[in-house]
Enzyme design. Structure first.
Site, PDB file in Angstrom:
ATOM      1  N   TYR A 144       0.838  -1.206   0.000  1.00 26.41           N
ATOM      2  CA  TYR A 144       0.000   0.000   0.000  1.00 26.41           C
ATOM      3  C   TYR A 144       0.877   1.263   0.000  1.00 26.41           C
ATOM      4  O   TYR A 144       0.728   2.131  -0.856  1.00 26.41           O
ATOM      5  CB  TYR A 144      -0.890  -0.042   1.238  1.00 26.41           C
ATOM      6  CG  TYR A 144      -1.885   1.097   1.375  1.00 26.41           C
ATOM      7  CD1 TYR A 144      -3.030   1.152   0.580  1.00 26.41           C
ATOM      8  CD2 TYR A 144      -1.694   2.096   2.321  1.00 26.41           C
ATOM      9  CE1 TYR A 144      -3.957   2.182   0.729  1.00 26.41           C
ATOM     10  CE2 TYR A 144      -2.614   3.133   2.470  1.00 26.41           C
ATOM     11  CZ  TYR A 144      -3.736   3.170   1.685  1.00 26.41           C
ATOM     12  OH  TYR A 144      -4.653   4.196   1.841  1.00 26.41           O
ATOM     13  N   ASP A 145       1.823   1.317   0.954  1.00 24.78           N
ATOM     14  CA  ASP A 145       2.636   2.535   1.108  1.00 24.78           C
ATOM     15  C   ASP A 145       3.438   2.822  -0.157  1.00 24.78           C
ATOM     16  O   ASP A 145       3.433   3.939  -0.680  1.00 24.78           O
ATOM     17  CB  ASP A 145       3.623   2.386   2.275  1.00 24.78           C
ATOM     18  CG  ASP A 145       2.936   2.181   3.615  1.00 24.78           C
ATOM     19  OD1 ASP A 145       1.709   1.994   3.628  1.00 24.78           O
ATOM     20  OD2 ASP A 145       3.625   2.203   4.652  1.00 24.78           O
ATOM     21  N   GLY A 147       2.998   1.415  -3.118  1.00 27.64           N
ATOM     22  CA  GLY A 147       2.071   1.564  -4.248  1.00 27.64           C
ATOM     23  C   GLY A 147       1.594   3.005  -4.364  1.00 27.64           C
ATOM     24  O   GLY A 147       1.597   3.605  -5.436  1.00 27.64           O
ATOM     25  N   LYS A 148       1.214   3.571  -3.216  1.00 25.46           N
ATOM     26  CA  LYS A 148       0.721   4.957  -3.210  1.00 25.46           C
ATOM     27  C   LYS A 148       1.850   5.935  -3.515  1.00 25.46           C
ATOM     28  O   LYS A 148       1.631   6.979  -4.133  1.00 25.46           O
ATOM     29  CB  LYS A 148       0.095   5.280  -1.850  1.00 25.46           C
ATOM     30  CG  LYS A 148      -1.232   4.575  -1.601  1.00 25.46           C
ATOM     31  CD  LYS A 148      -2.366   5.235  -2.372  1.00 25.46           C
ATOM     32  CE  LYS A 148      -3.726   4.701  -1.956  1.00 25.46           C
ATOM     33  NZ  LYS A 148      -4.832   5.337  -2.687  1.00 25.46           N
ATOM     34  N   ASN A 173      -5.997   9.576   8.470  1.00 20.33           N
ATOM     35  CA  ASN A 173      -7.080   8.686   8.930  1.00 20.33           C
ATOM     36  C   ASN A 173      -8.438   9.384   8.970  1.00 20.33           C
ATOM     37  O   ASN A 173      -8.628  10.339   9.720  1.00 20.33           O
ATOM     38  CB  ASN A 173      -6.781   8.164  10.340  1.00 20.33           C
ATOM     39  CG  ASN A 173      -5.542   7.299  10.374  1.00 20.33           C
ATOM     40  OD1 ASN A 173      -4.451   7.775  10.057  1.00 20.33           O
ATOM     41  ND2 ASN A 173      -5.689   6.043  10.734  1.00 20.33           N
ATOM     42  N   VAL A 186      -9.519   1.125  13.128  1.00 16.58           N
ATOM     43  CA  VAL A 186      -9.645   1.250  14.571  1.00 16.58           C
ATOM     44  C   VAL A 186     -10.979   1.870  14.997  1.00 16.58           C
ATOM     45  O   VAL A 186     -11.588   1.422  15.979  1.00 16.58           O
ATOM     46  CB  VAL A 186      -8.426   2.007  15.156  1.00 16.58           C
ATOM     47  CG1 VAL A 186      -8.407   3.478  14.761  1.00 16.58           C
ATOM     48  CG2 VAL A 186      -8.359   1.839  16.649  1.00 16.58           C
ATOM     49  N   VAL A 187     -11.455   2.870  14.279  1.00 20.41           N
ATOM     50  CA  VAL A 187     -12.675   3.550  14.732  1.00 20.41           C
ATOM     51  C   VAL A 187     -13.883   2.607  14.620  1.00 20.41           C
ATOM     52  O   VAL A 187     -14.654   2.458  15.577  1.00 20.41           O
ATOM     53  CB  VAL A 187     -12.915   4.855  13.924  1.00 20.41           C
ATOM     54  CG1 VAL A 187     -14.263   5.456  14.285  1.00 20.41           C
ATOM     55  CG2 VAL A 187     -11.799   5.864  14.194  1.00 20.41           C
ATOM     56  N   SER A 188     -14.007   1.932  13.458  1.00 20.83           N
ATOM     57  CA  SER A 188     -15.158   1.032  13.302  1.00 20.83           C
ATOM     58  C   SER A 188     -15.046  -0.161  14.253  1.00 20.83           C
ATOM     59  O   SER A 188     -16.039  -0.580  14.855  1.00 20.83           O
ATOM     60  CB  SER A 188     -15.297   0.579  11.842  1.00 20.83           C
ATOM     61  OG  SER A 188     -14.043   0.254  11.297  1.00 20.83           O
TER      62      SER A 188
HETATM   63  P1  NAD Z   1     -12.766   1.778   0.702  1.00 23.73           P
HETATM   64  O1  NAD Z   1     -12.083   0.469   0.765  1.00 23.73           O
HETATM   65  O2  NAD Z   1     -14.087   1.924   1.375  1.00 23.73           O
HETATM   66  O3  NAD Z   1     -12.953   2.244  -0.811  1.00 23.73           O
HETATM   67  C1  NAD Z   1     -12.117   1.858  -1.856  1.00 23.73           C
HETATM   68  C2  NAD Z   1     -12.990   1.539  -3.069  1.00 23.73           C
HETATM   69  O4  NAD Z   1     -12.135   1.188  -4.178  1.00 23.73           O
HETATM   70  C3  NAD Z   1     -13.913   0.359  -2.841  1.00 23.73           C
HETATM   71  O5  NAD Z   1     -15.213   0.672  -3.284  1.00 23.73           O
HETATM   72  C4  NAD Z   1     -13.293  -0.764  -3.688  1.00 23.73           C
HETATM   73  O6  NAD Z   1     -14.221  -1.726  -4.117  1.00 23.73           O
HETATM   74  C5  NAD Z   1     -12.672   0.041  -4.814  1.00 23.73           C
HETATM   75  N1  NAD Z   1     -11.568  -0.649  -5.503  1.00 23.73           N
HETATM   76  C6  NAD Z   1     -10.505  -1.282  -4.954  1.00 23.73           C
HETATM   77  N2  NAD Z   1      -9.709  -1.784  -5.910  1.00 23.73           N
HETATM   78  C7  NAD Z   1     -10.272  -1.430  -7.101  1.00 23.73           C
HETATM   79  C8  NAD Z   1      -9.926  -1.680  -8.450  1.00 23.73           C
HETATM   80  N3  NAD Z   1      -8.809  -2.353  -8.802  1.00 23.73           N
HETATM   81  N4  NAD Z   1     -10.749  -1.199  -9.425  1.00 23.73           N
HETATM   82  C9  NAD Z   1     -11.881  -0.521  -9.117  1.00 23.73           C
HETATM   83  N5  NAD Z   1     -12.257  -0.269  -7.834  1.00 23.73           N
HETATM   84  C10 NAD Z   1     -11.467  -0.728  -6.849  1.00 23.73           C
HETATM   85  O7  NAD Z   1     -11.733   2.866   1.269  1.00 23.73           O
HETATM   86  P2  NAD Z   1     -11.887   4.428   1.543  1.00 23.73           P
HETATM   87  O8  NAD Z   1     -11.585   4.647   2.965  1.00 23.73           O
HETATM   88  O9  NAD Z   1     -13.159   4.949   0.982  1.00 23.73           O
HETATM   89  O10 NAD Z   1     -10.642   4.987   0.729  1.00 23.73           O
HETATM   90  C11 NAD Z   1     -10.793   5.629  -0.533  1.00 23.73           C
HETATM   91  C12 NAD Z   1      -9.431   6.105  -1.008  1.00 23.73           C
HETATM   92  O11 NAD Z   1      -8.888   7.038  -0.076  1.00 23.73           O
HETATM   93  C13 NAD Z   1      -8.401   4.984  -1.161  1.00 23.73           C
HETATM   94  O12 NAD Z   1      -7.620   5.239  -2.320  1.00 23.73           O
HETATM   95  C14 NAD Z   1      -7.548   5.120   0.069  1.00 23.73           C
HETATM   96  O13 NAD Z   1      -6.244   4.667  -0.144  1.00 23.73           O
HETATM   97  C15 NAD Z   1      -7.596   6.625   0.319  1.00 23.73           C
HETATM   98  N6  NAD Z   1      -7.352   6.936   1.736  1.00 23.73           N
HETATM   99  C16 NAD Z   1      -8.308   6.696   2.684  1.00 23.73           C
HETATM  100  C17 NAD Z   1      -8.028   6.963   4.020  1.00 23.73           C
HETATM  101  C18 NAD Z   1      -9.042   6.734   5.112  1.00 23.73           C
HETATM  102  O14 NAD Z   1      -8.714   6.925   6.283  1.00 23.73           O
HETATM  103  N7  NAD Z   1     -10.270   6.365   4.832  1.00 23.73           N
HETATM  104  C19 NAD Z   1      -6.771   7.462   4.389  1.00 23.73           C
HETATM  105  C20 NAD Z   1      -5.820   7.674   3.395  1.00 23.73           C
HETATM  106  C21 NAD Z   1      -6.135   7.419   2.067  1.00 23.73           C
HETATM  107  N1  UDP Z   2      -5.691  -0.577  16.124  1.00 22.27           N
HETATM  108  C1  UDP Z   2      -6.019  -1.079  17.382  1.00 22.27           C
HETATM  109  N2  UDP Z   2      -7.086  -1.917  17.482  1.00 22.27           N
HETATM  110  C2  UDP Z   2      -7.864  -2.269  16.435  1.00 22.27           C
HETATM  111  C3  UDP Z   2      -7.536  -1.745  15.147  1.00 22.27           C
HETATM  112  C4  UDP Z   2      -6.443  -0.917  15.040  1.00 22.27           C
HETATM  113  O1  UDP Z   2      -5.341  -0.772  18.371  1.00 22.27           O
HETATM  114  O2  UDP Z   2      -8.830  -3.020  16.614  1.00 22.27           O
HETATM  115  C5  UDP Z   2      -4.549   0.356  16.020  1.00 22.27           C
HETATM  116  C6  UDP Z   2      -3.549   0.019  14.920  1.00 22.27           C
HETATM  117  O3  UDP Z   2      -2.572  -0.865  15.398  1.00 22.27           O
HETATM  118  C7  UDP Z   2      -2.997   1.397  14.604  1.00 22.27           C
HETATM  119  C8  UDP Z   2      -4.179   2.331  14.817  1.00 22.27           C
HETATM  120  O4  UDP Z   2      -5.082   1.623  15.661  1.00 22.27           O
HETATM  121  O5  UDP Z   2      -1.976   1.740  15.513  1.00 22.27           O
HETATM  122  C9  UDP Z   2      -4.886   2.747  13.541  1.00 22.27           C
HETATM  123  O6  UDP Z   2      -5.194   1.586  12.811  1.00 22.27           O
HETATM  124  P1  UDP Z   2      -6.020   1.612  11.450  1.00 22.27           P
HETATM  125  O7  UDP Z   2      -5.951   0.230  10.887  1.00 22.27           O
HETATM  126  O8  UDP Z   2      -7.351   2.200  11.668  1.00 22.27           O
HETATM  127  O9  UDP Z   2      -5.232   2.638  10.507  1.00 22.27           O
HETATM  128  P2  UDP Z   2      -3.681   2.858  10.143  1.00 22.27           P
HETATM  129  O10 UDP Z   2      -2.807   1.978  10.988  1.00 22.27           O
HETATM  130  O11 UDP Z   2      -3.586   2.510   8.690  1.00 22.27           O
HETATM  131  O12 UDP Z   2      -3.457   4.295  10.435  1.00 22.27           O
END
Ligand code: NAD
Ligand code: UDP
Ligand code: UDP
Length: 321
Positions: A144-145, A147-148, A173, A186-188
């Site tokens: 992910y890291d 890739g982005k 986040n 973590v939040v959900s």
């Molecule tokens: P999410 O998983 O709910 O949404 C991602 C969507 O992309 C999903 O609907 C999934 O089906 C679709 N998808 C995945 N691979 C695909 C592919 N190959 N082709 C077409 N569709 C594809 O996640 P999100 O939280 O809504 O995140 C949306 C974007 O924001 C992502 O790119 C994520 O990396 C970025 N982002 C989110 C957060 C966050 O905290 N939510 C933080 C940083 C970056």
């Molecule tokens: N985390 C946790 N309990 C959980 C899920 C996540 O303590 O049930 C922690 C996780 O180790 C991280 C932080 O919460 O330190 C945020 O995790 P999340 O997966 O939400 O996002 P990211 O690590 O990608 O910021």
């Protein structure tokens, strides 16, 4: 009225973005392969004549006409992006190439949903856009890291080489209603555990920090970045600078839900960043943007959403849908 493509449009953030773009009178084409997205997130948009849904994987070429592209397609939660790491890299890299090729052909503005993960386990705090990051290239999070990071590189290359009109947003986040109940973030996790009086699972000692941005604030910042002139390419951090330990998050969730849950410790996943907090000076200056929803207010709205979901669709919450 613009025709706007949203990849990943049936996901947590994408579906909210589609809704907001439709509210502003645009035509929206949602492209998603439903890897982590859910049809339920966009059902209510299907009757809108300005909304179109295409089931498509962005790792394959896509030929359509549009004015703007928001490239959000990518699994975002660690358990989802680590399930098929090769597909995660392909989505980030091939997906970016295809969407940039499309943007180049039709001269569309294109925004990349990048992430605070490009900073890895940051040595600079709070994180500024100029910081190059501290990322393990071969760890569990690297699909992910890196890739982005490569996607950011591609966006920049297309801009330099082809004058493609790019925007890069680094999202910190973000949480809120429509997070997938089983994506392990973590939040959900904490809210669902608290609402069911189950143990709250803290990974490690809970002293690691995150800065949590409410969904509406984030989408507002994203749309403001898209609206900027072609000279603004980013990257721009968008997130809430309020910084909390994971233990403080757990305590807030328990307090707001009135839960009887106990906190338990689980092993810390490898390469878990120790601290994270955005410096949002750029977003404030360039977009006149800053978050308006404080953590407890956003958590209360998210708790209300999951409480209703647990009652209306317990199977989905258990992962049986
Ligand atoms: P999410 O998983 O709910 O949404 C991602 C969507 O992309 C999903 O609907 C999934 O089906 C679709 N998808 C995945 N691979 C695909 C592919 N190959 N082709 C077409 N569709 C594809 O996640 P999100 O939280 O809504 O995140 C949306 C974007 O924001 C992502 O790119 C994520 O990396 C970025 N982002 C989110 C957060 C966050 O905290 N939510 C933080 C940083 C970056
Ligand atoms: N985390 C946790 N309990 C959980 C899920 C996540 O303590 O049930 C922690 C996780 O180790 C991280 C932080 O919460 O330190 C945020 O995790 P999340 O997966 O939400 O996002 P990211 O690590 O990608 O910021
Ligand atoms: N592409 C696409 N839709 C378009 C235009 C291009 O999916 O409308 C894809 C195309 O398949 C190509 C990629 O985007 O693989 C990169 O396109 P570009 O024109 O930059 O490169 P080239 O076609 O020269 O490889």
């Amino acid at each position: 009225m613009k025709r706007i493509l949203v990849t990943g449009g049936s996901g947590f953030l994408g579906s909210w973005l589609c809704e907001k773009l439709l509210e502003k009178g645009n035509e929206v084409i949602c492209v998603d392969n439903f890897y982590t997205g859910a049809k339920r997130n966009i059902y209510h948009l299907l009757d809108n004549s300005r909304f179109e849904l295409i089931r498509h994987d962005v790792t394959f070429p896509l030929y359509i006409e549009c004015d703007e592209i928001y490239n959000l397609a990518c699994p975002a939660s660690p358990i989802h992006y680590q399930k098929d790491p090769v597909q995660t890299v392909k989505t980030c890299v091939h997906g970016a190439i295809n969407m940039l090729g499309l943007a180049k052909r039709v001269n569309a503005k294109i925004l990349q949903a990048s992430t605070s993960e490009v900073y890895g386990d940051p040595a600079i705090h709070p994180q500024v856009e100029e910081y190059w990051g501290n990322v393990n290239p071969i760890g569990v999070r690297s699909c992910y890291d890196e890739g982005k990071r490569c996607a950011e590189t591609l966006f920049n290359c297309y801009h330099m080489q082809n004058k493609t009109r790019i925007k890069i947003i680094r999202i910190f986040n973000t949480y809120g209603p429509r997070m997938h109940p089983h994506d392990g973030r973590v939040v959900s996790n904490f809210i669902l555990q608290a609402l069911q009086n189950q143990d709250i699972t803290i990974y490690g000692d809970g002293s690691q920090t995150r800065s949590f941005c409410y969904r509406d604030d984030l989408i507002d910042g994203m749309m403001k970045l898209m609206a900027t002139g072609d000279d603004v390419t980013g990257p721009v951090n968008v997130g809430n600078p309020g910084e909390f330990t994971i233990l403080q998050l757990a305590e807030n969730v328990i307090d707001l839900t009135g839960s009887k849950s106990k906190i338990i410790r689980m092993p810390l996943p490898s390469d878990d960043p120790k601290q994270r907090k955005p410096d949002i000076s750029k977003a404030q200056a360039l977009l006149n943007w800053q978050p308006t929803t404080q953590l407890r207010e956003g958590l209360a709205k998210t708790i209300e959403y999951f409480d209703a979901l647990l009652k209306s669709d317990p199977d989905f919450c258990r992962g049986e849908d």
